[in-house]
Design a protein around this motif. Structure first.
Motif, PDB file in Angstrom:
ATOM      1  N   THR A  90       0.708  -1.213  -0.022  1.00  0.00           N
ATOM      2  CA  THR A  90       0.020  -0.056   0.036  1.00  0.00           C
ATOM      3  C   THR A  90       1.045   1.442   0.349  1.00  0.00           C
ATOM      4  N   TYR A  91       0.408   2.391  -0.401  1.00  0.00           N
ATOM      5  CA  TYR A  91       0.866   3.734  -0.237  1.00  0.00           C
ATOM      6  C   TYR A  91      -0.088   4.656   0.241  1.00  0.00           C
ATOM      7  N   SER A  92       0.263   5.073   1.563  1.00  0.00           N
ATOM      8  CA  SER A  92      -0.709   5.985   2.197  1.00  0.00           C
ATOM      9  C   SER A  92      -2.075   5.097   2.388  1.00  0.00           C
ATOM     10  N   LYS A  93      -1.721   3.818   2.877  1.00  0.00           N
ATOM     11  CA  LYS A  93      -3.199   3.003   3.193  1.00  0.00           C
ATOM     12  C   LYS A  93      -3.975   2.522   1.913  1.00  0.00           C
ATOM     13  N   ILE A  94      -3.406   2.965   0.678  1.00  0.00           N
ATOM     14  CA  ILE A  94      -4.301   2.870  -0.412  1.00  0.00           C
ATOM     15  C   ILE A  94      -3.810   1.440  -1.105  1.00  0.00           C
ATOM     16  N   PRO A  95      -4.365   0.712  -1.443  1.00  0.00           N
ATOM     17  CA  PRO A  95      -3.880  -0.852  -1.842  1.00  0.00           C
ATOM     18  C   PRO A  95      -3.534  -0.585  -3.472  1.00  0.00           C
ATOM     19  N   ASN A  96      -4.178   0.014  -4.173  1.00  0.00           N
ATOM     20  CA  ASN A  96      -4.312  -0.161  -5.722  1.00  0.00           C
ATOM     21  C   ASN A  96      -3.398   1.053  -6.048  1.00  0.00           C
ATOM     22  N   ILE A  97      -2.328   1.319  -5.566  1.00  0.00           N
ATOM     23  CA  ILE A  97      -1.367   2.363  -6.092  1.00  0.00           C
ATOM     24  C   ILE A  97      -0.169   1.712  -6.665  1.00  0.00           C
ATOM     25  N   TYR A  98      -0.015   1.510  -7.798  1.00  0.00           N
ATOM     26  CA  TYR A  98       0.907   0.837  -8.527  1.00  0.00           C
ATOM     27  C   TYR A  98       2.427   1.554  -8.705  1.00  0.00           C
ATOM     28  N   PHE A  99       2.425   2.878  -9.250  1.00  0.00           N
ATOM     29  CA  PHE A  99       3.587   3.615  -9.475  1.00  0.00           C
ATOM     30  C   PHE A  99       3.388   5.059  -9.085  1.00  0.00           C
ATOM     31  N   VAL A 100       4.246   5.627  -8.416  1.00  0.00           N
ATOM     32  CA  VAL A 100       4.279   7.088  -8.011  1.00  0.00           C
ATOM     33  C   VAL A 100       5.582   7.533  -8.749  1.00  0.00           C
ATOM     34  N   PRO A 101       5.572   8.399  -9.744  1.00  0.00           N
ATOM     35  CA  PRO A 101       6.583   8.828 -10.292  1.00  0.00           C
ATOM     36  C   PRO A 101       7.172  10.048  -9.821  1.00  0.00           C
ATOM     37  N   SER A 102       8.598  10.194 -10.097  1.00  0.00           N
ATOM     38  CA  SER A 102       8.962  11.464 -10.084  1.00  0.00           C
ATOM     39  C   SER A 102       8.798  12.340 -11.276  1.00  0.00           C
ATOM     40  N   LEU A 103       8.911  13.685 -11.216  1.00  0.00           N
ATOM     41  CA  LEU A 103       8.399  14.586 -12.291  1.00  0.00           C
ATOM     42  C   LEU A 103       8.929  14.207 -13.692  1.00  0.00           C
ATOM     43  N   GLN A 104      10.396  13.678 -13.619  1.00  0.00           N
ATOM     44  CA  GLN A 104      11.124  13.635 -14.581  1.00  0.00           C
ATOM     45  C   GLN A 104      10.442  12.181 -15.144  1.00  0.00           C
ATOM     46  N   ALA A 105      10.250  11.076 -14.380  1.00  0.00           N
ATOM     47  CA  ALA A 105       9.512   9.974 -14.825  1.00  0.00           C
ATOM     48  C   ALA A 105       8.271  10.240 -15.513  1.00  0.00           C
ATOM     49  N   LEU A 106       7.602  11.024 -15.084  1.00  0.00           N
ATOM     50  CA  LEU A 106       6.282  11.347 -15.627  1.00  0.00           C
ATOM     51  C   LEU A 106       6.263  11.840 -16.825  1.00  0.00           C
ATOM     52  N   GLN A 107       7.181  13.004 -17.041  1.00  0.00           N
ATOM     53  CA  GLN A 107       7.636  13.280 -18.389  1.00  0.00           C
ATOM     54  C   GLN A 107       7.922  12.300 -19.493  1.00  0.00           C
ATOM     55  N   ASN A 108       8.726  11.586 -18.885  1.00  0.00           N
ATOM     56  CA  ASN A 108       9.097  10.356 -19.730  1.00  0.00           C
ATOM     57  C   ASN A 108       8.054   9.550 -20.283  1.00  0.00           C
ATOM     58  N   TRP A 109       7.187   9.210 -19.306  1.00  0.00           N
ATOM     59  CA  TRP A 109       5.724   8.372 -19.527  1.00  0.00           C
ATOM     60  C   TRP A 109       5.079   9.109 -20.882  1.00  0.00           C
ATOM     61  N   CYS A 110       4.943  10.568 -20.547  1.00  0.00           N
ATOM     62  CA  CYS A 110       4.058  11.290 -21.587  1.00  0.00           C
ATOM     63  C   CYS A 110       4.738  11.360 -22.951  1.00  0.00           C
ATOM     64  N   GLU A 111       6.020  11.376 -22.890  1.00  0.00           N
ATOM     65  CA  GLU A 111       6.856  11.337 -24.038  1.00  0.00           C
ATOM     66  C   GLU A 111       6.846  10.096 -24.845  1.00  0.00           C
ATOM     67  N   ARG A 112       6.746   9.027 -24.212  1.00  0.00           N
ATOM     68  CA  ARG A 112       6.745   7.542 -24.501  1.00  0.00           C
ATOM     69  C   ARG A 112       5.127   7.425 -25.302  1.00  0.00           C
ATOM     70  N   ALA A 113       4.348   8.078 -24.554  1.00  0.00           N
ATOM     71  CA  ALA A 113       3.014   7.918 -25.333  1.00  0.00           C
ATOM     72  C   ALA A 113       2.672   8.848 -26.314  1.00  0.00           C
ATOM     73  N   LYS A 114       3.818   9.619 -26.673  1.00  0.00           N
ATOM     74  CA  LYS A 114       3.962  10.366 -27.901  1.00  0.00           C
ATOM     75  C   LYS A 114       3.104  11.861 -27.776  1.00  0.00           C
ATOM     76  N   PHE A 115       2.831  12.193 -26.390  1.00  0.00           N
ATOM     77  CA  PHE A 115       2.112  13.365 -26.002  1.00  0.00           C
ATOM     78  C   PHE A 115       3.299  14.445 -26.317  1.00  0.00           C
ATOM     79  N   LYS A 116       3.103  15.717 -26.503  1.00  0.00           N
ATOM     80  CA  LYS A 116       4.200  16.841 -26.576  1.00  0.00           C
ATOM     81  C   LYS A 116       3.601  18.047 -25.664  1.00  0.00           C
ATOM     82  N   ASP A 117       4.298  18.932 -25.500  1.00  0.00           N
ATOM     83  CA  ASP A 117       4.048  20.285 -24.783  1.00  0.00           C
ATOM     84  C   ASP A 117       3.742  19.983 -23.255  1.00  0.00           C
ATOM     85  N   PHE A 118       4.583  19.173 -22.700  1.00  0.00           N
ATOM     86  CA  PHE A 118       4.433  18.658 -21.424  1.00  0.00           C
ATOM     87  C   PHE A 118       4.639  19.851 -20.452  1.00  0.00           C
ATOM     88  N   GLU A 119       3.618  20.432 -19.781  1.00  0.00           N
ATOM     89  CA  GLU A 119       3.732  21.642 -19.141  1.00  0.00           C
ATOM     90  C   GLU A 119       3.311  21.529 -17.754  1.00  0.00           C
TER      91      GLU A 119
END
Length: 296
Positions: free
Chosen positions: A216-245
């Motif tokens: 669990t994370y903060s007692k929540i069982p269905n939390i799989y991944f909590v990213p850093s800001l850079q990791a979140l931007q990487n996810w968005c770029e891998r999904a082919k989004f642009k203009d990450f703001e």
């Protein structure tokens, strides 16, 4: 994917015998209401009307997570003060005449707040029967004819009958075991020049790292991944989004999320280390949220 079959199964679950009493009470409502969409969604009707039925329905639909709502003198003090999140996003919104989706819409609080921005249509997606009943109750009073509620999840969006100009996906991505797949599903569901407003919990550290809680994370069982800001931007770029703001970051505190009489359970104060509120009960960094806008 056969959306009609999924819809029929969910409708059968919604209108099951265990929900029949409260749905009958909701259907019996016939009040002419005035509505204000401020921090509190305020619904007012003639005081001579019998308010007991309203209070019975509202209390029968606990727990209330997103809000708050004020129905005459009945104040539904929800667990989350959701206006804090909405007011962060508000300066960045341009929804006039747009097709809008709210993925993970809960009871519709954010959709009702969007009405002031004059969108063409708003579709909420959430497979929860409980929050669908809350929405039915609220919209029976508000009577918006441009908002609809689909008992569907984010995975169904690419198969929906039309695409959207703007998608809100608030507090969903950390519940998905494949966040990049989810981002791709959002992208598939956008019209040309479409945009997504997304928020997630994040880990405040340098580098492209992701926290993957063991249980669990903060007692929540269905939390799989909590990213850093850079990791979140990487996810968005891998999904082919642009203009990450990045629009804003914010610590989650006990002003925004707290226990009230309308939830009958624990809340943030129970999820944090009582000796060190900078950590969760499991010893992870306490929740912080980032709000982003991404485009195709």
């Amino acid at each position: 994917m056969d959306l009609e079959k999924i819809r029929n199964l969910k409708q059968k679950e919604l209108f099951s015998e265990r929900n029949s009493d409260i749905l009958e009470k909701i259907d019996s409502l016939d009040f002419q209401c005035l509505c204000e969409f401020d921090d509190k969604v305020k619904i007012k009707f003639d005081d001579s009307k019998d308010k007991n039925i309203i209070e019975k329905i509202a209390k029968g639909l606990k727990p209330w997570r997103k809000g708050p709502f004020e129905i005459n003198n009945i104040f539904i003090d929800t667990e989350w003060q959701s206006f804090i999140k909405f007011n962060i996003l508000k300066p960045h919104l341009n929804l006039k005449d747009k097709l809008v989706a709210d993925v993970g819409c809960n009871n519709g609080y954010y959709m009702f707040r969007m009405l002031d921005f004059k969108p063409k249509k708003i579709v909420g997606f959430d497979p929860s029967i409980h929050t669908a009943m809350q929405f039915k109750f609220l919209n029976k009073l508000i009577k918006s004819d441009i908002i609809s509620y689909e008992l569907l999840g984010v995975e169904h969006l690419p198969y929906f009958e039309h695409k959207f100009d703007t998608i809100f996906c608030l507090g969903v991505i950390y519940h998905r075991s494949d966040p990049i797949k989810m981002l791709k599903e959002l992208k598939q569901s956008l019209n040309k020049n479409g945009e997504v407003f997304l928020d997630t919990m994040y880990i405040d550290m340098q580098g492209d790292f992701v926290l993957s809680p063991k249980t669990t994370y903060s007692k929540i069982p269905n939390i799989y991944f909590v990213p850093s800001l850079q990791a979140l931007q990487n996810w968005c770029e891998r999904a082919k989004f642009k203009d990450f703001e990045i629009l804003a970051t914010k610590e989650t505190d006990t002003n925004e999320q707290r226990k009230t009489e309308w939830i009958n359970g624990e809340s943030l104060e129970n999820f944090l280390d009582p000796n060190d509120n900078s950590k969760t009960i499991e010893g992870y960094p306490a929740p912080k949220r980032v709000y982003i806008k991404i485009k195709i």
